[in-house]
Design an enzyme around this catalytic site. Structure first.
Site, PDB file in Angstrom:
ATOM      1  N   LYS A 192       2.673 -17.604  38.590  1.00  0.00           N
ATOM      2  CA  LYS A 192       2.840 -17.397  37.154  1.00  0.00           C
ATOM      3  C   LYS A 192       3.613 -18.533  36.502  1.00  0.00           C
ATOM      4  O   LYS A 192       3.234 -19.071  35.485  1.00  0.00           O
ATOM      5  CB  LYS A 192       3.568 -16.061  36.921  1.00  0.00           C
ATOM      6  CG  LYS A 192       2.745 -15.108  36.048  1.00  0.00           C
ATOM      7  CD  LYS A 192       3.555 -13.886  35.660  1.00  0.00           C
ATOM      8  CE  LYS A 192       3.306 -12.739  36.629  1.00  0.00           C
ATOM      9  NZ  LYS A 192       4.408 -11.789  36.707  1.00  0.00           N
TER      10      LYS A 192
ATOM     11  N   LYS B 257      21.850 -17.727  38.906  1.00  0.00           N
ATOM     12  CA  LYS B 257      21.853 -18.230  40.278  1.00  0.00           C
ATOM     13  C   LYS B 257      21.939 -19.760  40.262  1.00  0.00           C
ATOM     14  O   LYS B 257      21.292 -20.413  39.444  1.00  0.00           O
ATOM     15  CB  LYS B 257      20.533 -17.773  40.932  1.00  0.00           C
ATOM     16  CG  LYS B 257      20.349 -18.232  42.344  1.00  0.00           C
ATOM     17  CD  LYS B 257      19.007 -17.729  42.851  1.00  0.00           C
ATOM     18  CE  LYS B 257      18.787 -18.332  44.128  1.00  0.00           C
ATOM     19  NZ  LYS B 257      18.010 -18.894  44.865  1.00  0.00           N
TER      20      LYS B 257
ATOM     21  N   LYS C 151      18.976 -26.134  41.354  1.00  0.00           N
ATOM     22  CA  LYS C 151      18.773 -27.440  40.743  1.00  0.00           C
ATOM     23  C   LYS C 151      17.854 -27.346  39.539  1.00  0.00           C
ATOM     24  O   LYS C 151      18.054 -28.013  38.537  1.00  0.00           O
ATOM     25  CB  LYS C 151      18.201 -28.417  41.772  1.00  0.00           C
ATOM     26  CG  LYS C 151      18.820 -29.778  41.640  1.00  0.00           C
ATOM     27  CD  LYS C 151      18.305 -30.727  42.684  1.00  0.00           C
ATOM     28  CE  LYS C 151      16.861 -31.076  42.427  1.00  0.00           C
ATOM     29  NZ  LYS C 151      16.444 -32.356  42.970  1.00  0.00           N
TER      30      LYS C 151
END
Ligand code: TRP
Ligand code: SF4
Length: 339
Positions: A131, A209, A212
């Site tokens: 998705k 969370k 990067k």
């Protein structure tokens, strides 16, 4: 300061073995430190094999045209700079040890598809990456990801695998595959134990969370400036407009970091925050100083390992050591399977 191992100097300290690996998908951040610190401390007690699993990176990144060489260099430097020690551990690249592929193939003969399909991350990842990034993960290779991971571990007959908590289902599957092999052919493989890092999850500077791709991470290579910037970006209690407003550390990202990095002082920080006795600027400065102290030695070691040719040499020597062990296991496996 780490030095090169000289030939003949690799004496593994025990019979017990560790395997662990990471995908080379970009530079690591301090959220990876909890696992890496386990890797480092286990070196004292175990024979350790640490693999840069480039084939695993291809299972999801097969059409990303990754500059794999650069990514491998980067992660090897990250490992070396936090103290993974090539005098003790074999540090190598998965695709340089072809036995991983052979064992993966042989284990695929006895791994029911339903076991792979029920790994919790399997359908999630297909959904999510499909998705979000338009990626087609309905591939043979991606379904086999945990079987390849099992091969990584079992080809060294590893007794234990230090990983993050998210990897537990994969380790469990590895144990089941080992059990099935041992039952069908010959009891060759130990059932490896997972060793989990102490810190469950580190938030990013924005409270999500740490990742990067969210641009909220503090990288292992962060210099003083990056540390300062990231700590300044950390979300604090919005109720604290002035320095003496009472604070709520439980909703503050800085506080979550203080719990991990300043565990002895955190009770005092908490009391002072609630009483409005410490300002967020001072609190952040203290955290930044602690992180500076944590990361500075990594930067120093990195300078040493960055010299041209050093990483290549470590990976070459690591490959030799890994290959020796993997080839030995494969001789037993082939024989057990009647090949
Ligand atoms: N799946 C692991 C991760 O994403 C990487 C990995 C591949 C691994 N093979 C492994 C970890 C073997 C431990 C042991 O982090
Ligand atoms: Fe967070 Fe520290 Fe500010 Fe309290 S004083 S809100 S813990 S940054």
């Amino acid at each position: 300061m780490a030095e090169f191992p000289r030939k003949g100097e690799y004496v593994f300290v025990t019979e017990k073995r560790i395997f662990s690996g990471m995908r080379p998908t970009g530079s690591l951040h301090i959220g990876h430190l909890s696992v890496l610190q386990n890797w480092v401390s286990l070196q004292a007690e175990y024979e350790c094999y640490y693999g840069i699993v480039d084939w695993h990176a291809l299972t999801t990144g097969y059409d990303d045209h990754l500059d794999m060489n650069a990514l491998i260099q980067e992660i090897a430097l990250d490992w070396l700079s936090v103290g993974v020690d090539p005098q003790k551990s074999a540090i190598f690249v998965q695709s340089n040890v072809l036995e991983h592929a052979e064992l993966h193939l042989l284990l695929s003969m006895i791994t029911p598809i339903s076991w792979l399909e029920r790994v919790p991350t399997y359908k999630d990842q297909i959904q999510q990456l499909g998705k979000e990034e338009g990626k087609d993960l309905s591939t043979y290779g991606f379904l086999g990801y945990p079987a390849l991971q099992a091969a990584d571990i079992l080809v060294y007959k590893a007794d234990a695998v230090p990983v993050g908590e998210d990897q537990l289902p994969h380790i469990e599957l590895c144990r089941e595959i080992a059990r099935r092999f041992n039952f069908m052919y010959e009891a060759i493989f130990p059932e490896p134990q997972a060793i989990i890092g102490k810190i469950a999850m580190l938030p990013g500077v924005d409270g999500r969370k740490m990742s990067k791709s969210y641009h909220n991470a503090i990288s292992l290579t962060a210099d003083t400036q990056e540390i300062q910037t990231r700590v300044k970006q950390m979300i604090t209690d919005p109720a604290r407009v002035r320095k003496d407003d009472p604070g709520h550390p439980e909703i503050c990202v800085v506080h979550q970091f203080q719990q991990i990095y300043n565990p002895r002082e955190v009770a005092q920080i908490e009391t002072d925050c609630r009483a409005g006795k410490v300002g967020c600027v001072a609190c952040k400065a203290h955290l930044a100083a602690t992180l500076e102290e944590l990361l500075a030695p990594f930067r120093e070691r990195r300078v040493y390992w960055q010299e041209p040719g050093r990483v290549e040499r470590i990976l070459r020597e690591g490959r030799e050591r890994a290959h020796t062990k993997a080839a030995e296991t494969m001789r037993e496996v082939r024989q057990a399977m009647g090949l």
